[in-house]
Enzyme design. Structure first.
Site, mmCIF file in Angstrom:
data_model
loop_
_atom_site.group_PDB
_atom_site.id
_atom_site.type_symbol
_atom_site.label_atom_id
_atom_site.label_comp_id
_atom_site.label_asym_id
_atom_site.label_seq_id
_atom_site.Cartn_x
_atom_site.Cartn_y
_atom_site.Cartn_z
ATOM 1 N N CYS A 4 -3.424 8.914 -5.190
ATOM 2 C CA CYS A 4 -4.629 8.513 -5.611
ATOM 3 C C CYS A 4 -5.345 9.843 -6.408
ATOM 4 O O CYS A 4 -5.526 10.909 -5.924
ATOM 5 C CB CYS A 4 -5.580 8.434 -4.342
ATOM 6 S SG CYS A 4 -7.318 7.940 -4.397
ATOM 7 N N GLY A 5 -5.593 9.480 -7.586
ATOM 8 C CA GLY A 5 -6.121 10.686 -8.246
ATOM 9 C C GLY A 5 -7.501 11.250 -7.687
ATOM 10 O O GLY A 5 -7.850 12.271 -7.690
ATOM 11 N N HIS A 26 0.471 -0.153 -12.319
ATOM 12 C CA HIS A 26 -0.849 -0.581 -12.961
ATOM 13 C C HIS A 26 -0.281 -1.371 -14.061
ATOM 14 O O HIS A 26 0.573 -1.371 -14.947
ATOM 15 C CB HIS A 26 -1.597 0.780 -13.606
ATOM 16 C CG HIS A 26 -2.209 1.469 -12.576
ATOM 17 N ND1 HIS A 26 -3.552 1.172 -12.109
ATOM 18 C CD2 HIS A 26 -2.017 2.469 -11.877
ATOM 19 C CE1 HIS A 26 -3.918 2.031 -11.118
ATOM 20 N NE2 HIS A 26 -2.895 3.122 -11.089
ATOM 21 N N GLU A 53 -8.414 -2.555 -7.059
ATOM 22 C CA GLU A 53 -7.169 -1.687 -6.563
ATOM 23 C C GLU A 53 -6.400 -2.374 -5.469
ATOM 24 O O GLU A 53 -7.109 -3.136 -4.500
ATOM 25 C CB GLU A 53 -7.877 -0.306 -5.881
ATOM 26 C CG GLU A 53 -7.089 0.683 -5.698
ATOM 27 C CD GLU A 53 -7.678 1.895 -5.616
ATOM 28 O OE1 GLU A 53 -7.083 3.038 -5.308
ATOM 29 O OE2 GLU A 53 -8.936 2.090 -5.616
ATOM 30 N N ARG A 54 -5.211 -2.317 -5.526
ATOM 31 C CA ARG A 54 -4.436 -2.975 -4.546
ATOM 32 C C ARG A 54 -4.720 -2.423 -3.274
ATOM 33 O O ARG A 54 -4.805 -1.161 -3.162
ATOM 34 C CB ARG A 54 -2.672 -3.029 -4.869
ATOM 35 C CG ARG A 54 -2.286 -1.435 -4.862
ATOM 36 C CD ARG A 54 -0.745 -1.431 -5.047
ATOM 37 N NE ARG A 54 -0.230 -0.147 -4.774
ATOM 38 C CZ ARG A 54 1.127 0.202 -4.862
ATOM 39 N NH1 ARG A 54 1.792 -0.527 -4.860
ATOM 40 N NH2 ARG A 54 1.239 1.604 -4.676
ATOM 41 N N CYS A 76 -11.131 4.688 -10.109
ATOM 42 C CA CYS A 76 -9.815 4.755 -9.798
ATOM 43 C C CYS A 76 -9.150 5.666 -10.548
ATOM 44 O O CYS A 76 -9.054 5.447 -11.900
ATOM 45 C CB CYS A 76 -9.180 3.417 -9.734
ATOM 46 S SG CYS A 76 -7.230 3.415 -9.604
ATOM 47 N N GLY A 80 -5.828 4.552 -12.065
ATOM 48 C CA GLY A 80 -6.171 3.668 -13.032
ATOM 49 C C GLY A 80 -6.814 4.105 -14.430
ATOM 50 O O GLY A 80 -6.059 3.517 -15.367
#
Length: 277
Positions: free
Chosen positions: A74-75, A151, A200-201, A209, A212
């Site tokens: 997770c960025g 993604h 977002e899954r 995101c 993303g």
């Protein structure tokens, strides 16, 4: 037993951070993670972040989505943890070791190298990830990129006009994506600017995101639509994404600590899963 937490966000993508390095934590399972994430009966967040000691980096970060499933990367959360560290740091994740350091625009994160092979996304069968020959209604021919998370990126004339709340979950759970997928709809505004929305899954629609933004920028660069450094504007704000000649991605943007508190884990064990957002 009262457990301390820190509430943080990166461009509105919000987290509950638990630090096992400063005190004992209860066992984190899907039920507890989703109960804490619930917007109405929990603390409320997109992801629950658990920090632990690491034998290969300065610390280890585990990431639980709002539905309780664990995510490799997770960025935005990485920037938040970088802010907590307050110095250059290495962070062990399921997606590998990420590096953070303070920057003028917030926190810069070395997100590693993108992956393009169909098996690395992963897809259910072989196809060209630069333009998948598939479509869902008016969304078709996405780019597929793995930047720690899988993604699919659709380039459209106006991403704000896409009914992502309806199409996002259909694409996320399509059998083409055996580990599900994050769904990005993006509009190219110039050689240096992209506008983006993300489903977002495991979480749903999100204000921002980080992976993303990285995947979308890389997809646009692969197609020759933008330069090798680009601004990505999400509903929650802007990130700068660069793709270096060493094949590594750098993401730079802000992170914020909102507040701190405590909770009693036993009160959440019987809670219904889900984010309720």
């Amino acid at each position: 037993m009262a457990v301390s937490f820190i509430k943080m966000h990166g461009l509105g993508n919000d987290f509950v951070v638990l630090d096992a390095r400063t005190g004992a934590l209860p066992a984190i399972d899907q039920t507890l993670a989703s109960a804490l994430a619930h917007r109405h009966t929990g603390i409320g967040c997109d992801q629950l972040i658990v920090l632990e000691p690491s034998g290969v980096a300065d610390l280890r970060m585990r990431i639980f989505n709002a539905d309780g499933t664990e995510s490799p990367a997770c960025g935005n959360a990485t920037r938040a943890v970088g802010l907590l560290e307050g110095r250059p740091a290495t962070i062990e994740t399921l997606a590998g070791i990420l590096r953070t350091e303070p920057a003028d625009a917030g926190i810069a994160v070395d997100m590693g190298e993108p992956q393009f092979d169909w098996q690395a996304i992963p897809l259910a069968y072989a196809m060209d990830t630069l333009a998948l020959p598939v479509g869902w209604e008016h969304l078709d021919n996405p780019v597929a990129v793995n930047v720690g998370n899988p993604h699919a990126i659709f380039f459209v004339p106006d991403c704000d006009r896409v009914d992502l709340a309806r199409l996002g979950p259909l694409i996320e759970t399509d059998p083409l994506f055996p580990e599900r997928v994050n769904v990005n709809v993006a509009t190219i505004e110039s050689r240096q600017a992209i506008r983006l929305r993300v489903w977002e899954r495991g979480t749903g629609l999100t204000l921002a995101c980080g992976t993303g933004a990285c995947a979308t920028a890389i997809g646009a660069m692969r197609r020759g639509l933008v330069d090798r450094e680009v601004r990505v504007t999400l509903p929650g704000g802007m990130l700068t994404i660069g793709w270096g000649t060493d094949n590594r991605i750098t993401m730079t943007g802000p992170a914020v600590e909102a507040f701190r508190g405590t909770f009693e884990p036993e009160r959440f064990r019987a809670a219904e899963p889900g984010n309720g957002g």
